[in-house]
Design an enzyme around this catalytic site. Structure first.
Site, mmCIF file in Angstrom:
data_model
loop_
_atom_site.group_PDB
_atom_site.id
_atom_site.type_symbol
_atom_site.label_atom_id
_atom_site.label_comp_id
_atom_site.label_asym_id
_atom_site.label_seq_id
_atom_site.Cartn_x
_atom_site.Cartn_y
_atom_site.Cartn_z
ATOM 1 N N GLU A 254 0.877 -1.170 0.000
ATOM 2 C CA GLU A 254 0.000 0.000 0.000
ATOM 3 C C GLU A 254 0.917 1.223 0.000
ATOM 4 O OE1 GLU A 254 -3.116 -0.223 -0.436
ATOM 5 O OE2 GLU A 254 -3.342 -2.378 -0.109
ATOM 6 N N CYS A 288 -1.404 9.219 2.289
ATOM 7 C CA CYS A 288 -1.222 8.673 0.940
ATOM 8 C C CYS A 288 -2.379 9.043 0.027
ATOM 9 C CB CYS A 288 -1.051 7.155 1.010
ATOM 10 S SG CYS A 288 -2.455 6.284 1.760
#
Length: 487
Positions: A254, A288
């Site tokens: 991720e 993110c």
């Protein structure tokens, strides 16, 4: 700083957790980014400790995998109750150690408790299916635990981004070796170890080992570790993926993003500004999923830019532990200097600095850049700081082309009063997460979360993806007696 009931300093200071609190090979201070105050110290694990813990975890995992499903569920339920009970303590650590505002810290504490609650339901879920076969033969496909899962977690949402992997991995019968980012090892490691210790998790199933790159490399190569779940930068993720692949481990990556929010000309301007500010400035842009590019249709671009600049100038920056602020500090000087370099390079390449761009210590001003073209560093690089990059476009096709013009593919959003138009546009976007009439920063635990391209390796974590992620298929057939084959 440490609360005597939940996290007494004498329990964890200078220690790691391998089922017991043990001194590490070395230690480093826990720093408050807002003030530089030393909040304590955490142990640092070396490769030898990683090896010992991985072997111990593999041994402990066998009994845990065979434990009644409700035994595992009870531990997860108890951990969730403890997380709720000690929310105030957890929030305080998130504020002090990670520089979170209280709004962000409260959300992170609650969603982490929710991750535990959802994981508690996994042990009682169906773990396979019956397959068609010939008479007298049963053919089944069933999900089995992987064994030992290595979790390498980041600094920005340190508690949640570790918990979302640790909790389901344990619930599904695995053991876990957790390597939290040393910059936030209390929030991302000590808190989790303490919750599961108090919840009655059998010793040896969870190892909490802060460490540097050498410790991470040891985790990715250890023969007792079946899977690596990594959350962090794309550059680091490439190295982790390469190392894990070399040792034939399952790997979940991720990674970063340069996420686009598309604001169409039929959008409500005030709602568009509210969504943009949240997506760009939440947790100082250190997410993110942060809105890295704001693509605004030219008909509303001047008004949008004016309102966004005013909004940025209204946001208060300061120490979240002492003041009710919108933005706290960046995590360290390295991250601050990176942001300053990108902003300076953007201006040198022709962008206009509408507001912000300066900093005091680790406090970076909410910043707005306009006049950014496709070749500008601010258009392409993940900044991980409170910087809005505003780009005009004319046609819907151009918005699609701009949004897809990125190595990343994590999260995108579209703001429009015409849902059909937004959906048609969204079908053409190359992204793992898509939000119609919402900004790019979204996660609810029950959703599969994952990116494409440089934002991940196509894996997902969360919700229905957890069983797939933290188990593997086994094909099982059963006959009443062995057949007499003709050879």
């Amino acid at each position: 700083m440490a609360t005597q009931g939940f996290l007494p300093a004498e329990l964890w200071a200078g220690k790691l957790f391998d089922g017991q609190w043990q001194a590490g090979a070395s230690s480093q201070p826990v720093l408050e980014p807002a003030t530089g105050t030393v909040l304590g110290s955490v142990a640092m694990a070396d490769p030898a400790q990683i090896a010992r813990s991985a072997a111990a975890a593999a041994t402990a995992q066998r009994d845990w995998a065979n434990a009644p499903y409700d035994t595992r569920a009870q531990v997860l339920r108890r951990a969730a109750q403890l997380a709720e009970q000690h929310e105030a303590d957890i929030v305080e650590w998130l504020v002090r150690e990670s520089g979170s505002t209280r709004l962000k810290a409260g959300f992170e504490a609650r969603i982490s408790a929710k991750a535990l609650q959802e994981a508690a339901a996994l042990p009682s879920r169906s773990i396979g299916e019956m397959l068609p076969s010939s008479p007298g033969r049963l053919s089944l496909a069933r999900r089995r635990p992987l064994g030992v899962v290595g979790v390498i977690s980041p600094f920005n949402f340190p508690l949640y981004l570790a918990m979302r992997a640790v909790a389901p991995a344990l619930a599904l019968g695995n053991a876990v070796v957790l390597k939290p980012d040393p910059r936030t090892a209390v929030c991302g490691g000590v808190v989790i170890a303490r919750l599961f210790e108090l919840a009655g998790l059998p010793a040896g199933l969870l190892h909490m080992l802060p460490g540097d790159g050498a410790a991470g490399a040891a985790l990715t190569s250890d023969p007792h570790v079946a899977m690596i779940q990594f959350t962090g930068s794309t550059a680091a993720g490439r190295k982790v993926g390469e190392a894990a692949g070399r040792h034939l481990k399952k790997v979940s990556l991720e990674l970063g993003g340069k996420n686009a929010l598309i604001v169409l000309d039929d959008a409500d301007l005030d709602l568009a500004i509210a969504n943009t500010a949240w997506g760009v400035y939440l947790h100082q842009g250190q997410i993110c999923m942060a809105t890295g590019r704001v693509l605004v249709q030219r008909g509303i671009y001047p008004q949008f830019l004016e309102k966004l600049v005013a909004k940025a100038r209204s946001l208060q920056v300061g120490d979240p532990a002492t003041t009710d602020v919108a933005l706290g500090p960046l995590i360290n000087a390295q991250q601050r200097d990176h942001a300053a370099r990108v902003v300076a390079a953007a201006v040198a390449a022709g962008a206009t600095l509408e507001t912000g761009g300066s900093y005091r210590e680790l406090f970076f001003e909410p910043t707005v850049l306009s006049g950014v073209d496709r070749d500008n560093p601010a258009f392409n690089e993940e900044i991980f700081a409170p910087v809005a990059v505003v780009v005009p476009f004319d046609r819907d096709d151009e918005a699609v082309a701009l949004a897809n013009d990125s190595d990343y593919g994590l999260s995108m959003g579209i703001v429009s009063s015409n849902v059909g138009r937004a959906l048609q546009l969204g079908e053409r976007l190359h992204t793992g997460l898509l939000h119609i009439n919402d900004q790019t920063v979204n996660d609810e635990v029950i959703n599969p979360f994952g990116g494409v391209a440089a934002s991940g390796n196509g894996s997902s974590i969360g919700g229905p993806a957890n069983i797939e992620e933290f188990t593997q298929w086994q094909w099982l057939t059963i006959k009443g007696e062995a057949p007499a084959y003709p050879l």
